[in-house]
Design a protein around this motif. Structure first.
Motif, PDB file in Angstrom:
ATOM      1  N   GLU A   1       0.544  -1.324   0.132  1.00  0.00           N
ATOM      2  CA  GLU A   1       0.335   0.223  -0.276  1.00  0.00           C
ATOM      3  C   GLU A   1       0.591   1.421   0.523  1.00  0.00           C
ATOM      4  OE1 GLU A   1      -3.722   0.098  -0.275  1.00  0.00           O
ATOM      5  OE2 GLU A   1      -3.403  -2.048  -0.017  1.00  0.00           O
ATOM      6  N   GLY A   2       1.674   1.142  -0.084  1.00  0.00           N
ATOM      7  CA  GLY A   2       3.315   2.537  -0.588  1.00  0.00           C
ATOM      8  C   GLY A   2       3.438   2.619   0.625  1.00  0.00           C
ATOM      9  N   GLY A   3       3.671   1.318   1.858  1.00  0.00           N
ATOM     10  CA  GLY A   3       4.371   2.185   3.259  1.00  0.00           C
ATOM     11  C   GLY A   3       5.323   1.506   3.295  1.00  0.00           C
ATOM     12  N   LEU A   4       6.485   1.410   4.777  1.00  0.00           N
ATOM     13  CA  LEU A   4       7.066   0.245   5.399  1.00  0.00           C
ATOM     14  C   LEU A   4       7.161  -0.536   5.613  1.00  0.00           C
ATOM     15  CD1 LEU A   4       9.588   3.750   6.368  1.00  0.00           C
ATOM     16  CD2 LEU A   4       9.507   2.235   3.944  1.00  0.00           C
ATOM     17  N   GLY A   5       5.912  -1.213   5.453  1.00  0.00           N
ATOM     18  CA  GLY A   5       5.804  -2.937   6.758  1.00  0.00           C
ATOM     19  C   GLY A   5       5.668  -2.414   8.008  1.00  0.00           C
ATOM     20  N   ILE A   6       6.189  -1.437   8.427  1.00  0.00           N
ATOM     21  CA  ILE A   6       6.697  -0.908   9.919  1.00  0.00           C
ATOM     22  C   ILE A   6       5.248  -0.589  11.064  1.00  0.00           C
ATOM     23  CG2 ILE A   6       7.927   0.307  11.506  1.00  0.00           C
ATOM     24  CD1 ILE A   6       9.809   0.506   9.641  1.00  0.00           C
ATOM     25  N   ARG A   7       4.668  -1.725  11.112  1.00  0.00           N
ATOM     26  CA  ARG A   7       3.322  -1.721  11.480  1.00  0.00           C
ATOM     27  C   ARG A   7       2.875  -0.635  12.489  1.00  0.00           C
ATOM     28  NH1 ARG A   7      -0.823  -4.126   8.719  1.00  0.00           N
ATOM     29  NH2 ARG A   7      -2.073  -2.288   9.769  1.00  0.00           N
ATOM     30  N   SER A   8       1.752  -0.317  12.819  1.00  0.00           N
ATOM     31  CA  SER A   8       1.807   0.916  14.063  1.00  0.00           C
ATOM     32  C   SER A   8       0.569  -0.057  14.533  1.00  0.00           C
ATOM     33  CB  SER A   8       0.423   1.807  13.296  1.00  0.00           C
ATOM     34  OG  SER A   8       0.172   3.088  15.121  1.00  0.00           O
ATOM     35  N   ALA A  50       9.984  -4.077  -3.899  1.00  0.00           N
ATOM     36  CA  ALA A  50      10.023  -5.338  -4.178  1.00  0.00           C
ATOM     37  C   ALA A  50      11.820  -4.206  -3.397  1.00  0.00           C
ATOM     38  CB  ALA A  50      10.737  -5.158  -5.500  1.00  0.00           C
ATOM     39  N   TRP A  51      12.409  -3.358  -2.884  1.00  0.00           N
ATOM     40  CA  TRP A  51      13.788  -3.620  -2.242  1.00  0.00           C
ATOM     41  C   TRP A  51      13.420  -3.698  -0.969  1.00  0.00           C
ATOM     42  CZ3 TRP A  51      14.429   1.131   1.276  1.00  0.00           C
ATOM     43  CH2 TRP A  51      13.353   1.624   0.894  1.00  0.00           C
ATOM     44  N   LEU A  52      12.059  -3.421  -0.409  1.00  0.00           N
ATOM     45  CA  LEU A  52      12.074  -3.334   0.902  1.00  0.00           C
ATOM     46  C   LEU A  52      11.654  -5.303   1.111  1.00  0.00           C
ATOM     47  CD1 LEU A  52       9.394  -0.772   1.296  1.00  0.00           C
ATOM     48  CD2 LEU A  52      11.535  -0.734   2.463  1.00  0.00           C
ATOM     49  N   ASP A  53      11.432  -6.186   0.218  1.00  0.00           N
ATOM     50  CA  ASP A  53      11.101  -7.246   0.855  1.00  0.00           C
ATOM     51  C   ASP A  53      12.670  -8.063   0.304  1.00  0.00           C
ATOM     52  OD1 ASP A  53       8.490  -6.779   1.342  1.00  0.00           O
ATOM     53  OD2 ASP A  53       8.113  -7.344  -1.106  1.00  0.00           O
ATOM     54  N   VAL A  79      14.391   6.164   1.037  1.00  0.00           N
ATOM     55  CA  VAL A  79      13.005   6.195   2.177  1.00  0.00           C
ATOM     56  C   VAL A  79      12.380   7.569   2.070  1.00  0.00           C
ATOM     57  CG1 VAL A  79      12.053   5.996   5.200  1.00  0.00           C
ATOM     58  CG2 VAL A  79      14.038   4.385   3.590  1.00  0.00           C
ATOM     59  N   GLY A  80      13.371   8.069   1.959  1.00  0.00           N
ATOM     60  CA  GLY A  80      13.119   9.978   1.777  1.00  0.00           C
ATOM     61  C   GLY A  80      12.124  10.040   0.496  1.00  0.00           C
ATOM     62  N   GLN A 118      13.731  -8.194  -6.677  1.00  0.00           N
ATOM     63  CA  GLN A 118      14.314  -7.576  -5.919  1.00  0.00           C
ATOM     64  C   GLN A 118      15.440  -6.918  -6.317  1.00  0.00           C
ATOM     65  OE1 GLN A 118      14.128 -10.303  -2.885  1.00  0.00           O
ATOM     66  NE2 GLN A 118      12.421 -10.167  -2.285  1.00  0.00           N
ATOM     67  N   ARG A 119      16.315  -7.809  -7.287  1.00  0.00           N
ATOM     68  CA  ARG A 119      17.576  -6.721  -7.204  1.00  0.00           C
ATOM     69  C   ARG A 119      16.869  -5.450  -8.218  1.00  0.00           C
ATOM     70  NH1 ARG A 119      22.954  -8.753  -6.827  1.00  0.00           N
ATOM     71  NH2 ARG A 119      24.068  -6.454  -7.431  1.00  0.00           N
ATOM     72  N   PHE A 120      16.796  -5.647  -9.279  1.00  0.00           N
ATOM     73  CA  PHE A 120      16.230  -4.334 -10.575  1.00  0.00           C
ATOM     74  C   PHE A 120      15.688  -3.367  -9.337  1.00  0.00           C
ATOM     75  CE2 PHE A 120      14.803  -3.370 -14.667  1.00  0.00           C
ATOM     76  CZ  PHE A 120      15.233  -3.781 -15.023  1.00  0.00           C
ATOM     77  N   SER A 121      15.071  -3.430  -8.481  1.00  0.00           N
ATOM     78  CA  SER A 121      14.589  -2.764  -7.518  1.00  0.00           C
ATOM     79  C   SER A 121      15.676  -2.131  -6.855  1.00  0.00           C
ATOM     80  CB  SER A 121      13.326  -2.666  -6.610  1.00  0.00           C
ATOM     81  OG  SER A 121      13.034  -2.331  -5.929  1.00  0.00           O
ATOM     82  N   ILE A 122      16.742  -2.858  -6.088  1.00  0.00           N
ATOM     83  CA  ILE A 122      17.913  -2.052  -5.841  1.00  0.00           C
ATOM     84  C   ILE A 122      18.710  -1.263  -6.409  1.00  0.00           C
ATOM     85  CG2 ILE A 122      19.444  -2.714  -4.266  1.00  0.00           C
ATOM     86  CD1 ILE A 122      17.810  -5.129  -3.265  1.00  0.00           C
ATOM     87  N   GLU A 123      18.493  -1.792  -7.928  1.00  0.00           N
ATOM     88  CA  GLU A 123      19.832  -0.848  -8.556  1.00  0.00           C
ATOM     89  C   GLU A 123      18.713   0.466  -8.545  1.00  0.00           C
ATOM     90  OE1 GLU A 123      22.493  -1.434  -9.021  1.00  0.00           O
ATOM     91  OE2 GLU A 123      22.901  -3.902  -8.760  1.00  0.00           O
ATOM     92  N   VAL A 124      17.545   0.547  -9.032  1.00  0.00           N
ATOM     93  CA  VAL A 124      16.941   1.736  -9.132  1.00  0.00           C
ATOM     94  C   VAL A 124      16.986   3.103  -7.894  1.00  0.00           C
ATOM     95  CG1 VAL A 124      14.471   2.628  -9.528  1.00  0.00           C
ATOM     96  CG2 VAL A 124      15.429   0.861 -10.708  1.00  0.00           C
ATOM     97  N   GLN A 125      16.433   2.389  -6.779  1.00  0.00           N
ATOM     98  CA  GLN A 125      17.393   3.281  -5.711  1.00  0.00           C
ATOM     99  C   GLN A 125      18.651   3.900  -5.553  1.00  0.00           C
ATOM    100  OE1 GLN A 125      14.681   3.945  -3.882  1.00  0.00           O
ATOM    101  NE2 GLN A 125      13.231   2.416  -5.338  1.00  0.00           N
TER     102      GLN A 125
END
Length: 366
Positions: A28-35, A130-133, A153-154, A327-334
């Motif tokens: 949903e666009g978050g960081l997965g760190i649930r409140s 994907a980079w977060l996973d 993250v920013g 995931q690797r593709f996403s990491i390289e984009v970041q």
């Protein structure tokens, strides 16, 4: 406490609105760190209903009476009807409306800012998160350094990541740093393109398919070459060629489309690439690999990653090969985003110049 720890670890100033987004699931666009506060009601209600049969055999437990106050609070927060009785033992049925309430609030906050609308749409795609996973292991090449993590993250949360300054191209860079993602003079632009092609080459190698980057003899009418070609037939006896393009989700030329449809810029860039390489399609299969700076993949990129992932799975037996490649593709984009944003700053002095400030040069002895 969790919010403060997250801010300290990522070196990002997280406001109340940023925390609402950060506490959302990755999808949903978050960081997965649930409140904990938002998880408390769904967890309590699902737990109570899941033990109904056992509890009623031991005591006079009535879940509708026992959970009445909690259900009323849940309805107040979500403005939704209670789940069906048979589904109340599943936490997802209670949690999803809470999540959608936060998503709706963020969307309403972004109505007055078209860049925030584009950002929220872009980061809500599966490809962007994907980079977060990925497992952050240096031995796998998946570990982002501190600067890249802070910027990733920013950009995801829309927080300030740089001090406003003048880019090396003379344009103004605001605190969110979006200009660097599309600036043609940024020093990090080429590294992002090269790393994405290197990732594809390694993926083909894992599938035992030899490739060549920047191949000779395959050119458009203007002499430009595709980024890569397979050295063995890919389909129906034809070699596969590809060309990677990374476009900025927040660029002025794309934001009107990306604020209404996720991945619109990547899809448009792929269509342009296909038109430019039309003259080689009689002899080669061509794939345009479009990706946006905020993560969404174009149809061609997504298809190629899926196909190569399946071939890696057949060759190695790794059932998550496609996901690992994504995931690797996403990491390289970041990483490329971080390099592009930092590349807008003027060149710093080299080590010799810096040390001369604290250590005067040795004068010649007469």
């Amino acid at each position: 406490m969790i919010r403060e720890c997250l801010s300290a670890i990522t070196n990002v100033n997280i406001t109340d609105v940023n925390w609402v987004q950060a506490s959302l699931p990755v999808a949903e666009g978050g960081l997965g760190i649930r409140s904990i506060e938002k998880l408390a009601l769904p967890a309590f209600l699902a737990s109570a209903y899941s033990v109904t049969r056992l509890a009623t055999e031991i005591t006079d437990f009535d879940p509708e009476v026992y959970c009445g106050t909690a259900e009323a609070e849940w309805q107040r927060v979500t403005e939704a009807d209670l789940p069906a009785v048979e589904a109340r033992k599943f936490q997802k049925m209670w949690d999803e409306p809470v999540i959608q309430t936060s998503v709706k609030m963020l969307s309403e906050k972004a109505q007055s800012d078209i860049s925030s609308q584009a950002r929220l749409l872009g980061v809500s795609t599966k490809d962007n998160g994907a980079w977060l996973d990925a497992l952050p292991a240096a031995s796998l090449g998946n570990l982002l350094n501190d600067s890249a993590l802070r910027i990733a993250v920013g950009l995801r949360l829309g927080t300030p990541i740089v001090t406003p300054h003048r880019c090396i191209c003379s344009e103004w860079v605001d605190a969110r740093g979006y200009h660097g993602l599309s600036c043609k003079k940024s020093r990090g632009r080429k590294s992002r393109h090269s790393s994405l092609n290197a990732t594809l080459k390694r993926a083909f190698a894992s599938a035992t398919i030899e490739t060549e980057l920047e191949p000779l003899g395959i050119s458009r009418t203007n002499g430009k070459r595709p980024d890569g070609v397979t050295l063995v037939p890919w389909e129906r006896g034809k070699m596969l060629t590809w060309d990677v393009t990374c476009v900025c989700t927040m660029a002025l030329s794309h934001i009107a489309a990306t604020s209404t449809q996720a991945g619109a810029a990547a899809a448009q860039a792929e269509r342009k690439k296909i038109g430019k390489y039309q003259n080689i399609t009689q002899d080669y299969l061509f794939r345009a690999v479009g990706v946006e700076t905020l993560g969404p993949l174009g149809p061609g990129a997504s298809q190629l990653i899926t196909e190569v992932g399946k071939m890696i799975r057949q060759e190695t037996g790794e059932v998550r090969a496609t996901e690992y490649l994504r995931q690797r593709f996403s990491i390289e984009v970041q990483r490329g985003n971080a390099a592009s944003i930092l590349g807008t700053a003027p060149a710093t002095a080299n080590l010799d110049q810096m040390f001369s400030v604290i250590r005067p040069p040795v004068s010649a002895v007469c």
